[in-house]
Design a protein around this motif. Sequence first.
Motif, short mmCIF file in Angstrom:
data_model
loop_
_atom_site.label_atom_id
_atom_site.label_comp_id
_atom_site.label_asym_id
_atom_site.label_seq_id
_atom_site.Cartn_x
_atom_site.Cartn_y
_atom_site.Cartn_z
N GLU A 213 0.81 -1.18 0.04
CA GLU A 213 -0.01 0.12 0.25
C GLU A 213 0.77 1.04 -0.04
O GLU A 213 0.67 2.25 -0.79
CB GLU A 213 -0.93 -0.05 1.25
N ALA A 214 1.96 1.33 0.78
CA ALA A 214 2.84 2.54 0.80
C ALA A 214 3.54 2.50 -0.52
O ALA A 214 3.99 3.70 -0.84
CB ALA A 214 3.77 2.39 1.84
N ALA A 215 3.85 1.37 -1.13
CA ALA A 215 4.86 1.45 -2.34
C ALA A 215 4.10 1.49 -3.73
O ALA A 215 4.76 2.04 -4.84
CB ALA A 215 5.67 0.34 -2.13
N VAL A 216 2.75 1.18 -3.61
CA VAL A 216 2.17 1.04 -4.99
C VAL A 216 1.82 2.56 -5.40
O VAL A 216 0.77 2.86 -4.81
CB VAL A 216 1.09 0.21 -5.03
N ALA A 217 2.04 2.81 -6.27
CA ALA A 217 1.75 4.22 -7.00
C ALA A 217 1.54 3.84 -8.42
O ALA A 217 2.08 3.00 -9.11
CB ALA A 217 2.86 5.36 -6.88
N VAL A 218 0.39 4.52 -9.02
CA VAL A 218 0.11 4.59 -10.54
C VAL A 218 0.81 5.48 -11.18
O VAL A 218 0.58 6.69 -10.99
CB VAL A 218 -1.51 4.72 -10.92
N PRO A 219 2.05 5.44 -11.71
CA PRO A 219 2.79 6.38 -12.61
C PRO A 219 2.19 6.88 -13.65
O PRO A 219 1.17 5.98 -14.28
CB PRO A 219 3.95 5.52 -12.88
N ASP A 220 2.40 8.19 -13.87
CA ASP A 220 1.85 8.77 -15.38
C ASP A 220 2.96 9.56 -16.04
O ASP A 220 2.94 10.60 -15.85
CB ASP A 220 0.67 9.53 -14.64
N GLU A 221 3.71 8.58 -16.58
CA GLU A 221 4.78 9.19 -17.41
C GLU A 221 4.74 9.66 -18.66
O GLU A 221 5.31 10.19 -19.36
CB GLU A 221 6.03 8.16 -17.27
N GLY A 222 3.29 9.17 -19.27
CA GLY A 222 3.03 9.88 -20.67
C GLY A 222 2.96 8.74 -21.76
O GLY A 222 2.66 8.94 -22.70
N THR B 125 9.05 -3.21 -8.50
CA THR B 125 8.35 -4.49 -8.00
C THR B 125 9.34 -5.76 -8.22
O THR B 125 9.40 -6.61 -7.49
CB THR B 125 7.29 -4.72 -9.33
N PHE B 126 10.55 -5.43 -9.32
CA PHE B 126 11.36 -6.53 -9.50
C PHE B 126 12.63 -6.33 -8.57
O PHE B 126 13.49 -7.38 -8.73
CB PHE B 126 11.64 -6.50 -11.12
N ARG B 127 12.62 -5.28 -7.80
CA ARG B 127 13.79 -5.13 -6.87
C ARG B 127 13.42 -5.48 -5.67
O ARG B 127 13.15 -4.93 -4.62
CB ARG B 127 13.96 -3.32 -6.74
N GLN B 128 13.40 -6.81 -5.46
CA GLN B 128 12.99 -7.48 -4.20
C GLN B 128 14.07 -7.41 -3.17
O GLN B 128 15.06 -8.31 -3.11
CB GLN B 128 12.80 -8.76 -4.86
N ARG B 129 14.15 -6.32 -2.40
CA ARG B 129 15.05 -6.39 -1.38
C ARG B 129 14.64 -7.01 -0.22
O ARG B 129 13.78 -6.41 0.91
CB ARG B 129 15.24 -4.73 -1.15
N GLY B 130 14.90 -8.24 0.24
CA GLY B 130 14.74 -8.93 1.33
C GLY B 130 13.38 -9.16 1.44
O GLY B 130 12.89 -9.68 2.60
N GLU C 199 15.92 -5.00 -11.32
CA GLU C 199 15.26 -4.05 -12.16
C GLU C 199 15.40 -4.12 -13.77
O GLU C 199 14.61 -3.79 -14.29
CB GLU C 199 15.98 -2.70 -11.60
N GLU C 200 16.72 -4.74 -14.03
CA GLU C 200 16.92 -4.97 -15.51
C GLU C 200 15.90 -6.03 -16.02
O GLU C 200 15.15 -5.59 -17.28
CB GLU C 200 18.20 -5.45 -15.87
N LEU C 201 15.37 -6.76 -15.20
CA LEU C 201 14.37 -7.87 -16.04
C LEU C 201 13.02 -7.00 -16.09
O LEU C 201 12.23 -7.14 -16.82
CB LEU C 201 14.08 -8.89 -14.72
N GLY C 202 12.84 -6.11 -14.90
CA GLY C 202 11.46 -5.20 -15.09
C GLY C 202 11.49 -4.41 -16.45
O GLY C 202 10.60 -4.40 -16.88
#
Length: 175
Positions: free
Chosen positions: A53-62, A75-80, A157-160
């Motif tokens: 909930e704290a991390a999910v944002a809906v980006p709007d980059e165009g 999402t793909f930066r699974q830190r721990g 992140e590269e996989l993302g």
Amino acid sequence: MLEAAMGELQERGYAALTMQGIAARAGVGKQTVYRWWPSKAEVVLEAMAGLVEAAVAVPDEGSLGADLDVFLAPTFRQRGQRAALVGLMAEALLEPGFAARFRERFLLVRREVFRSILDRAAARGEVAPDADPELLTDLVYGVLWYRLMLEHAPLDEELGHRLSRLVVREAADPS
């Protein structure tokens, strides 16, 4: 108590996580933990749902590609988080009641954000009318969960970014 649960989880792993260990780390009695949650899976689910909930944002980059890059990188930066996620998935496979709560409180939240990104891109004309948004969503999360479970290849992140490009191509031309 949620921080205590995540600390115990990181140190001991999901299989060794106990309500007693959570209670001891939080400095409370085991009954206090049970008063709020019926099982360790429920404690971990609440902690992970809070993180989402704290991390999910809906980006709007165009553009679809830019939005997906911004959304999928964390999402793909699974830190721990692997131990928690794999433990929750294992619980979901074994306990149908928990599976429903896991799906509602955790899995569907991310899927809905991903779908909103696709819907906005479709409105901009970036998604072909015959594109299958459920398949595109499953493609991304299927890769995520498969690599989380098996650890056979990098989950980063590269996989993302690579999946972003794949989704953009498939969304534009699914034929």
